[in-house]
Design a protein around this motif. Structure first.
Motif, PDB file in Angstrom:
ATOM      1  N   ASN A   1       0.994  -1.313   0.064  1.00 59.49           N
ATOM      2  CA  ASN A   1       0.175   0.075   0.023  1.00 59.49           C
ATOM      3  C   ASN A   1       0.698   1.299  -0.029  1.00 59.49           C
ATOM      4  OD1 ASN A   1      -3.097  -0.421   0.470  1.00 59.49           O
ATOM      5  ND2 ASN A   1      -2.123  -1.867   1.207  1.00 59.49           N
ATOM      6  N   VAL A   2       2.144   1.159   0.699  1.00 62.56           N
ATOM      7  CA  VAL A   2       2.907   2.378   0.863  1.00 62.56           C
ATOM      8  C   VAL A   2       3.426   2.594  -0.449  1.00 62.56           C
ATOM      9  CG1 VAL A   2       4.871   3.544   2.094  1.00 62.56           C
ATOM     10  CG2 VAL A   2       3.117   2.236   3.379  1.00 62.56           C
ATOM     11  N   ASN A   3       3.771   1.480  -1.039  1.00 58.53           N
ATOM     12  CA  ASN A   3       4.711   1.590  -2.498  1.00 58.53           C
ATOM     13  C   ASN A   3       3.733   2.158  -3.576  1.00 58.53           C
ATOM     14  OD1 ASN A   3       7.219   0.735  -1.729  1.00 58.53           O
ATOM     15  ND2 ASN A   3       7.025  -1.358  -1.993  1.00 58.53           N
ATOM     16  N   ALA A   4       2.272   1.799  -3.479  1.00 62.68           N
ATOM     17  CA  ALA A   4       1.273   2.147  -4.463  1.00 62.68           C
ATOM     18  C   ALA A   4       1.062   3.699  -4.256  1.00 62.68           C
ATOM     19  CB  ALA A   4       0.042   1.504  -4.210  1.00 62.68           C
ATOM     20  N   MET A   5       1.253   4.178  -2.999  1.00 61.66           N
ATOM     21  CA  MET A   5       0.993   5.725  -2.773  1.00 61.66           C
ATOM     22  C   MET A   5       2.272   6.260  -3.379  1.00 61.66           C
ATOM     23  SD  MET A   5      -0.644   6.474   0.941  1.00 61.66           S
ATOM     24  CE  MET A   5       0.719   5.747   1.999  1.00 61.66           C
ATOM     25  N   LEU A   6       3.308   5.617  -3.294  1.00 62.68           N
ATOM     26  CA  LEU A   6       4.579   6.380  -3.814  1.00 62.68           C
ATOM     27  C   LEU A   6       4.371   6.496  -5.539  1.00 62.68           C
ATOM     28  CD1 LEU A   6       7.401   7.857  -3.533  1.00 62.68           C
ATOM     29  CD2 LEU A   6       8.486   5.674  -3.252  1.00 62.68           C
ATOM     30  N   ALA A   7       4.196   5.046  -5.920  1.00 58.69           N
ATOM     31  CA  ALA A   7       3.890   4.952  -7.291  1.00 58.69           C
ATOM     32  C   ALA A   7       3.002   5.949  -7.988  1.00 58.69           C
ATOM     33  CB  ALA A   7       3.456   3.504  -7.503  1.00 58.69           C
ATOM     34  N   LYS A   8       1.952   6.391  -7.159  1.00 59.72           N
ATOM     35  CA  LYS A   8       1.153   7.468  -7.780  1.00 59.72           C
ATOM     36  C   LYS A   8       1.686   8.689  -8.014  1.00 59.72           C
ATOM     37  CE  LYS A   8      -3.648   5.947  -6.407  1.00 59.72           C
ATOM     38  NZ  LYS A   8      -4.342   6.082  -5.142  1.00 59.72           N
ATOM     39  N   LYS A   9       2.770   8.818  -7.323  1.00 64.83           N
ATOM     40  CA  LYS A   9       3.455  10.317  -7.525  1.00 64.83           C
ATOM     41  C   LYS A   9       4.328  10.276  -8.385  1.00 64.83           C
ATOM     42  CE  LYS A   9       1.895  12.288  -3.427  1.00 64.83           C
ATOM     43  NZ  LYS A   9       1.002  13.345  -3.148  1.00 64.83           N
ATOM     44  N   ILE A  10       5.597   9.128  -8.235  1.00 59.87           N
ATOM     45  CA  ILE A  10       6.721   8.927  -9.168  1.00 59.87           C
ATOM     46  C   ILE A  10       6.553   7.945 -10.166  1.00 59.87           C
ATOM     47  CG2 ILE A  10       8.056  10.128  -7.427  1.00 59.87           C
ATOM     48  CD1 ILE A  10       9.062   7.358  -6.827  1.00 59.87           C
ATOM     49  N   GLY A  11       5.515   7.091 -10.255  1.00 63.57           N
ATOM     50  CA  GLY A  11       5.513   5.913 -11.226  1.00 63.57           C
ATOM     51  C   GLY A  11       5.913   4.590 -10.668  1.00 63.57           C
ATOM     52  N   ALA A  12       5.471   3.494 -11.181  1.00 64.35           N
ATOM     53  CA  ALA A  12       5.382   2.134 -10.664  1.00 64.35           C
ATOM     54  C   ALA A  12       6.895   1.705 -10.325  1.00 64.35           C
ATOM     55  CB  ALA A  12       4.973   1.355 -11.524  1.00 64.35           C
TER      56      ALA A  12
ATOM     57  N   LEU B   1      16.707   8.020 -12.345  1.00 67.21           N
ATOM     58  CA  LEU B   1      16.724   7.156 -11.152  1.00 67.21           C
ATOM     59  C   LEU B   1      15.965   7.847  -9.892  1.00 67.21           C
ATOM     60  CD1 LEU B   1      20.215   5.221 -10.887  1.00 67.21           C
ATOM     61  CD2 LEU B   1      18.049   4.448 -11.489  1.00 67.21           C
ATOM     62  N   PHE B   2      16.444   9.067  -9.683  1.00 68.98           N
ATOM     63  CA  PHE B   2      15.832  10.149  -8.539  1.00 68.98           C
ATOM     64  C   PHE B   2      15.085  11.109  -9.192  1.00 68.98           C
ATOM     65  CE2 PHE B   2      19.637   8.146  -6.593  1.00 68.98           C
ATOM     66  CZ  PHE B   2      19.069   7.713  -5.575  1.00 68.98           C
ATOM     67  N   PRO B   3      13.799  11.186  -8.845  1.00 71.93           N
ATOM     68  CA  PRO B   3      13.023  12.212  -9.449  1.00 71.93           C
ATOM     69  C   PRO B   3      13.406  13.598  -8.771  1.00 71.93           C
ATOM     70  CG  PRO B   3      11.926  11.082  -7.587  1.00 71.93           C
ATOM     71  CD  PRO B   3      13.112  10.135  -7.788  1.00 71.93           C
ATOM     72  N   LYS B   4      12.963  14.679  -9.458  1.00 70.54           N
ATOM     73  CA  LYS B   4      13.237  16.036  -9.056  1.00 70.54           C
ATOM     74  C   LYS B   4      12.695  16.369  -7.745  1.00 70.54           C
ATOM     75  CE  LYS B   4      13.848  17.474 -14.140  1.00 70.54           C
ATOM     76  NZ  LYS B   4      13.041  18.074 -15.136  1.00 70.54           N
ATOM     77  N   GLU B   5      11.227  15.907  -7.685  1.00 72.95           N
ATOM     78  CA  GLU B   5      10.673  16.322  -6.529  1.00 72.95           C
ATOM     79  C   GLU B   5      10.724  15.670  -5.427  1.00 72.95           C
ATOM     80  OE1 GLU B   5       6.054  17.749  -6.064  1.00 72.95           O
ATOM     81  OE2 GLU B   5       6.596  16.930  -7.931  1.00 72.95           O
ATOM     82  N   VAL B   6      10.697  16.044  -4.128  1.00 72.23           N
ATOM     83  CA  VAL B   6      10.795  15.195  -2.945  1.00 72.23           C
ATOM     84  C   VAL B   6       9.546  15.205  -2.088  1.00 72.23           C
ATOM     85  CG1 VAL B   6      12.182  14.843  -0.669  1.00 72.23           C
ATOM     86  CG2 VAL B   6      13.215  15.680  -2.834  1.00 72.23           C
ATOM     87  N   PHE B   7       9.133  13.979  -1.798  1.00 74.99           N
ATOM     88  CA  PHE B   7       7.878  13.718  -1.080  1.00 74.99           C
ATOM     89  C   PHE B   7       8.232  13.392   0.277  1.00 74.99           C
ATOM     90  CE2 PHE B   7       7.242  12.840  -5.617  1.00 74.99           C
ATOM     91  CZ  PHE B   7       6.388  13.806  -5.899  1.00 74.99           C
ATOM     92  N   PRO B   8       7.090  13.264   1.079  1.00 73.40           N
ATOM     93  CA  PRO B   8       7.241  12.986   2.415  1.00 73.40           C
ATOM     94  C   PRO B   8       7.906  11.815   2.625  1.00 73.40           C
ATOM     95  CG  PRO B   8       4.816  13.728   2.135  1.00 73.40           C
ATOM     96  CD  PRO B   8       5.511  13.663   0.880  1.00 73.40           C
TER      97      PRO B   8
END
Lengths: 149, 140
Positions: A18-29, B55-62
């Motif tokens: 679930n945590v990885n899915a939340m991150l995937a929504k922001k930066i891709g799978a 590899l590393f995205p430009k934006e940083v998230f929580p």
């Protein structure tokens, strides 16, 4: 104790998924998979550091069982890439069902090769686990179709 | 094709429990966990280079969003310990029980970005059948 650990493995699988899915929504799978292994590597090094286990030199694999034991980490990545590929093409119900079925059947076959005997309780037990899962998945599915209507 | 891949994925998961378990028996539980993540990281980096992803995205998230991998370390350690005495099938069965219960909890309160789905009493029937299956696996 081992039983509790096996159950907790299920808890951490779902939580981390679930945590990885939340991150995937922001930066891709794929990117989220990268961070999954990157952060995992860092933490496992820290844990290892405190565990007092020795750093053994990696020995050169000799037989078949030596080669396959190094492939677990790579298989995990292949499984994630495949599931990213199939998730949009198949209902969650069918996907979960198919993965669970082949998981349990493979488990039974592997135990057969590992311990050299066919365990009837494991087959019957595995079958019951499957029925319980299918029943609950079916309740979810029924619910979803009703909301859709 | 898609269904075949889903079946194939299940086979991969089971093989993974076996392989990581064997690695842990040779190198120790924590050292092997490092190796599993190292090999996995190399595999995903190669795939990203092939796909020309950054590899590393430009934006940083929580920071919380990046903890999936840290929780995953626990999964590998737990599975390795369990596999050593329970084998593949029982480890999987118990893991599926853990997954079912955790999903119910997450759905009940809509945790971790999940949609809030109130608990249905009927689901206890499914959980009981799973428990019965595990009892058969472990105690018969």
């Amino acid at each position: 104790m081992h039983i509790l650990f096996a159950i907790l493995a299920g808890t951490t699988i779902v939580t981390s998924r679930n945590v990885n899915a939340m991150l995937a929504k922001k930066i891709g799978a794929i990117e989220s998979t990268f961070f999954n292994y990157f952060v995992g590597l860092l933490l496992s090094i820290v844990v290892f550091f405190f565990s007092k286990e020795a750093i053994l030199p990696l020995f050169i694999p000799e037989g078949f069982s030596d080669v396959i034991m190094y492939l677990g980490g790579i298989l995990g990545v292949v499984a994630i890439i495949i599931s990213n590929f199939i998730t949009p093409k198949i209902s969650a119900f069918l996907m979960t069902l198919l993965i669970f079925i082949s998981q349990l059947i493979t488990g039974i076959v592997l135990d057969f090769f590992l311990y050299g005997e066919f365990s009837l309780p494991k087959v019957i037990g595995g079958f019951l686990v499957l029925i319980g899962l299918i029943y609950n998945l079916y309740l979810d599915k029924k619910d979803n179709t009703e909301t859709a209507k | 094709m898609t269904k075949g891949l889903a079946l194939f994925n299940g086979i991969l998961y089971s093989l993974m429990i076996l392989m990581n378990g064997l690695l842990a028996e040779s190198y120790g539980n924590y050292y092997s966990t490092v190796l599993v993540h190292l090999f996995g990281l190399i595999a995903i980096i190669l795939y990203m280079l092939f796909k020309k992803k950054r590899l590393f995205p430009k934006e940083v998230f929580p920071l919380l969003l990046y903890t999936g991998g840290a929780i995953g370390v626990l999964t590998v350690v737990f599975n390795n310990v369990a596999f050593s005495s329970l084998g593949v099938t029982a480890t999987l069965g118990l893991g599926l029980l853990g997954q079912s219960i955790t999903s119910l909890v997450i759905d009940q309160w809509g945790l971790l970005g999940a949609e809030k789905t109130p608990f249905k009493k009927k689901k206890l029937i499914g959980i009981c059948i799973i428990l019965a299956g595990i009892a058969v696996m472990l105690f018969l």
